[in-house]
Structures are given as C-alpha cells and as structure tokens.
Design an enzyme around this catalytic site. Structure first.
Site, PDB file in Angstrom:
ATOM      1  N   THR A   1       0.836  -1.210   0.000  1.00 21.86           N
ATOM      2  CA  THR A   1       0.000   0.000   0.000  1.00 21.86           C
ATOM      3  C   THR A   1       0.871   1.261   0.000  1.00 21.86           C
ATOM      4  OG1 THR A   1      -1.411   1.326   1.462  1.00 21.86           O
ATOM      5  CG2 THR A   1      -0.193  -0.422   2.517  1.00 21.86           C
ATOM      6  N   ASP A   2       0.309   2.363  -0.483  1.00 25.08           N
ATOM      7  CA  ASP A   2       1.056   3.631  -0.428  1.00 25.08           C
ATOM      8  C   ASP A   2       1.270   4.088   1.016  1.00 25.08           C
ATOM      9  OD1 ASP A   2      -1.554   4.469   0.194  1.00 25.08           O
ATOM     10  OD2 ASP A   2      -1.544   6.186  -1.174  1.00 25.08           O
ATOM     11  N   GLU A   3       0.479   3.527   1.956  1.00 19.90           N
ATOM     12  CA  GLU A   3       0.584   3.983   3.344  1.00 19.90           C
ATOM     13  C   GLU A   3       1.923   3.606   3.977  1.00 19.90           C
ATOM     14  OE1 GLU A   3      -2.965   3.707   5.723  1.00 19.90           O
ATOM     15  OE2 GLU A   3      -4.231   3.647   3.946  1.00 19.90           O
TER      16      GLU A   3
ATOM     17  N   TYR B   1      -1.441  -0.515  11.195  1.00 25.45           N
ATOM     18  CA  TYR B   1      -1.788  -1.113   9.894  1.00 25.45           C
ATOM     19  C   TYR B   1      -0.636  -0.928   8.906  1.00 25.45           C
ATOM     20  CZ  TYR B   1      -3.500  -1.198   5.071  1.00 25.45           C
ATOM     21  OH  TYR B   1      -3.621  -1.415   3.712  1.00 25.45           O
TER      22      TYR B   1
ATOM     23  N   LYS C   1       1.958  -3.655   7.151  1.00 23.21           N
ATOM     24  CA  LYS C   1       2.066  -3.814   5.696  1.00 23.21           C
ATOM     25  C   LYS C   1       3.515  -3.569   5.230  1.00 23.21           C
ATOM     26  CE  LYS C   1      -0.704  -4.475   3.011  1.00 23.21           C
ATOM     27  NZ  LYS C   1      -1.218  -5.755   2.433  1.00 23.21           N
TER      28      LYS C   1
END
Ligand code: NAD
Ligand code: TYD
Length: 334
Positions: free
Chosen positions: A124-126, A148, A152
């Site tokens: 994810t970009d997060e 989260y 990831k």
C-alpha cells in the site's frame, strides 16, 4: 492456462480482482483462500462463484497446513489477505501483526518450498507515511505511522527479502486509496454514501483536510495484471491515479450527487496519528504501459449508483456485529 491462488479474495479488492480475471482470462483457474473475517463476504462473489474454474477455500493464511497444498497447486500467488482498516489497527493491532506479517511469511515459505512462477505482494502507499511535499517514489524510505501501515511495511520488505535471499519471483505493488463496488462500509466512501442514503451523519475526522489519491478499483485490478505480465522480479510498483482530494471534497461530492443536506456533515475527534497526505509518483508503472482509464467524477458516480442500487448488499452488513463495533467507535453529537 494459469492457476491463481488469490488470498483475501472475498474482500473488496480481491473479489473485484477475481471478477476481472475471469472476464479477461475466461479459462483460468482461481483458488480463493479467505478466512472470512468480518471484512470477507461470499456475497462479493455472487455470480462468479459459479464459474467452473473457481474454488473457494475457507482458511487462514497463517495456517501452513492449509496454505502449502494450495500453493503447490498454483502457478501464481497474489496476496491480498490482510487486516486493512487503520482505525481498527489503532484499537487492536494484534490481528494486523498476525495476518499481515506472519501470514505473508507463511505464504512466502510455502512458495519457497514448492516453487512458483510469480508472487505478487499487494502492499500500500501507506507504507511511505505522510508527505506535505514531493510525491513518493519506489526508492523512498518507508515511514509507516499506524499499526496497519507498519504491518504492511513489514510484509512488503519481507517479500522483497525472499527475492534477494532466495531469488524468488516476487513483485510488490503499492497502490493508493481504492473505491468502488463491494467495499466494506467502514472505509470513507462506502461509509459516507450508505450513511447519507440512510440520512445518518457523516463523521469527518479532525478538520477534514486530509488528502488521499483516490483510484477506481477496476484501474487497480488492471494495474496488478500489468505488473504480473510485464513487471520485473524484485521490483516495487507504485499505483496511483492523480486524484488527490481532501475528505471535505469527497463528502461534498457525495452529498451533492445524492441531493442530501450539509447538516449531515459532523466533525468528530481526529484519528490518532492521522496521516495528513498520501501522494505517489507512479511514472514507473506508466512505463509498463498502464494508466488509469476512469476519471474521478465518472468512477465516483458509478460507485454511488452501485451503492444506491445494491442496498441488499450493505443493509445486511450494516446490522448486528457492525453496529456493535460502531457503538464503541465514537460518539456523534446530535
Ligand atoms: P478487505 O479488508 O476488504 O479484505 C481483506 C480480505 O482478507 C477479507 O476477505 C478477509 O476475510 C481476508 N482475510 C483477513 N485475514 C485473513 C487471514 N488471516 N487469512 C485469510 N484471509 C484473511 O481489504 P481490501 O480493501 O480489499 O484490501 C486488500 C489488500 O489491498 C490488502 O492487503 C490491503 O492492505 C491492500 N490495499 C488496500 C487499499 C484500499 O484502498 N482498500 C489500497 C492499497 C492496498
Ligand atoms: P479510510 O477510508 O479509512 O482510508 P485510509 O485511512 O486507509 O486512507 O479513510 C480515508 C480518509 O477519510 C482518512 O483521512 C480518514 C478519513 N475518514 C473520516 O474522516 N471519517 C470516517 O468515518 C472514516 C472511516 C475516514
């Protein structure tokens, strides 16, 4: 024809990806391994589940005994399975560490044991964290800020380590915020659309000026397919859409489209550690020939229409366990 092991295929993006695969590669085989957590829903696969090439296995990606024979059967593994909601990770991070990190490890180990043509880790970009300046490139350092995104990031780098250490054909994608049909109504867009349809409040965190780059889920699915076919092993690919919007802009779009009043907007205390802005540079995947095909306005209109026309899908979800969770989540002042 290839056999795909799709993990987390009963969730939002995984189920859209399974629909995409059968449309594009009619004769492929798909094994969907999903634990059916609160976010996994067999209704997401209504229609495609009758395809002769489809098989559903209810199970946990952390369970080696379940994972191994399925990986042995598969040519390609695409790992969507994860705990995916930031707010839940703030309240109770345990399952995020277990599924997102340990579960990915179990899948990688099975792939190492039996060999695989491709292993795609859906990251994810997060993982980059927040930026108020330049957009993130694939080579930028990871600075995740929620349990989260940290879980990831762990999975993302673990997958990479299997390429470096064991020469495994691992590729990693980092996509921005998705929206579209079958998204669990705890994420911003489906929550606000379904709340507005029920004349319930839309809880805006903080000042509502946090920015995300919104991508239509079908564009994301096509990007994963491009990475699978044209990407290079060991590489990371950012997937963005160039639709950076703040949460107030999203809210206004929804209210306008549904003809609902501003008084449904309500400001609630901010999320802890709330990332201000996500922003990606996605030149690298453009060079593989991919770009989004859906404009933001068209995709939002389709999405809002879908929730309007598919009340059967979300009314069932928004009862029971869901209500229990939201009762404890925040208090909305009337
Ligand atoms: P989702 O929460 O809708 O679906 C996750 C699915 O994984 C569910 O079906 C759930 O039952 C399953 N699952 C959870 N734990 C499992 C376990 N231990 N074993 C097997 N299955 C398990 O999530 P989503 O929005 O569809 O996201 C899918 C993937 O894409 C995730 O890895 C997420 O990090 C990533 N991603 C999501 C977005 C987004 O905007 N939604 C953006 C970029 C990346
Ligand atoms: P979300 O859909 O949870 O995605 P993520 O946090 O993974 O990007 O949230 C998107 C944005 O919307 C984020 O800035 C938080 C905000 N938000 C609200 O203001 N109210 C809400 O009820 C939710 C769920 C999110």
């Amino acid at each position: 024809m290839q056999t795909f092991l799709i993990t987390g295929g009963a969730g939002f993006i995984g189920s859209n990806f399974i629909r995409y695969l059968f449309k594009k590669y009619e004769h492929c085989k798909i094994i969907n391994l999903d634990k059916l957590t609160y976010a996994g829903n067999p209704d997401n696969l209504k229609g495609v589940d009758a395809h002769p090439g489809y098989r559903f296995v209810k199970g946990d990606i952390c369970a080696e005994k379940i994972v191994e024979p399925l990986v042995q059967e598969a040519d390609v593994v695409i790992n969507f399975a994860a705990e995916s909601h930031v707010d839940r990770s703030i309240g109770k991070p345990d399952d995020f560490i277990r599924t997102d990190v340990f579960g990915t490890f179990v899948l990688l180990e099975a792939a190492r044991k039996f060999g695989i043509e491709k292993f795609i880790q859906i990251s994810t970009d997060e993982v980059y964290g927040s930026t108020l300046g330049e957009s993130f490139r694939e080579t930028d350092p990871l600075m995740p800020s929620s349990p989260y995104s940290a879980s990831k990031a762990g999975a993302d780098r673990l997958a990479f380590s299997y390429f470096v250490t064991y020469d495994m054909p691992v590729l990693i994608t980092r996509c921005s915020n998705n929206f579209g049909p079958y998204q669990y109504p705890e994420k911003l867009i489906p929550l606000f659309v379904t709340n507005a349809l029920e004349n319930n409040k839309l809880p805006i965190y903080g000042d509502g000026k946090n920015i995300r780059d919104w991508i239509y889920v079908e564009d994301h699915c096509r990007a994963i397919d491009v990475v699978l076919r044209k990407g290079s092993n060991g590489e990371v690919y950012n997937i963005g859409a160039g639709n950076e919007k703040n949460n107030l802009e999203i809210t206004r779009f929804i209210l306008d489209k549904l003809g609902k009043p501003d008084k449904l907007m309500t400001y609630v205390p901010d999320r802890l550690g709330h990332d201000r802005r996500y922003s990606l540079d996605w030149d690298k995947i453009k060079r593989l020939g991919w770009q989004p095909q859906h404009s933001f306005a068209d995709a939002m209109t389709r999405t809002i229409d879908w929730y309007q026309n598919n009340r059967w899908w979300w009314e069932e979800i928004k009862s029971g366990e869901y209500l229990e969770y939201y009762k404890n989540h925040y208090t909305i002042e009337e």
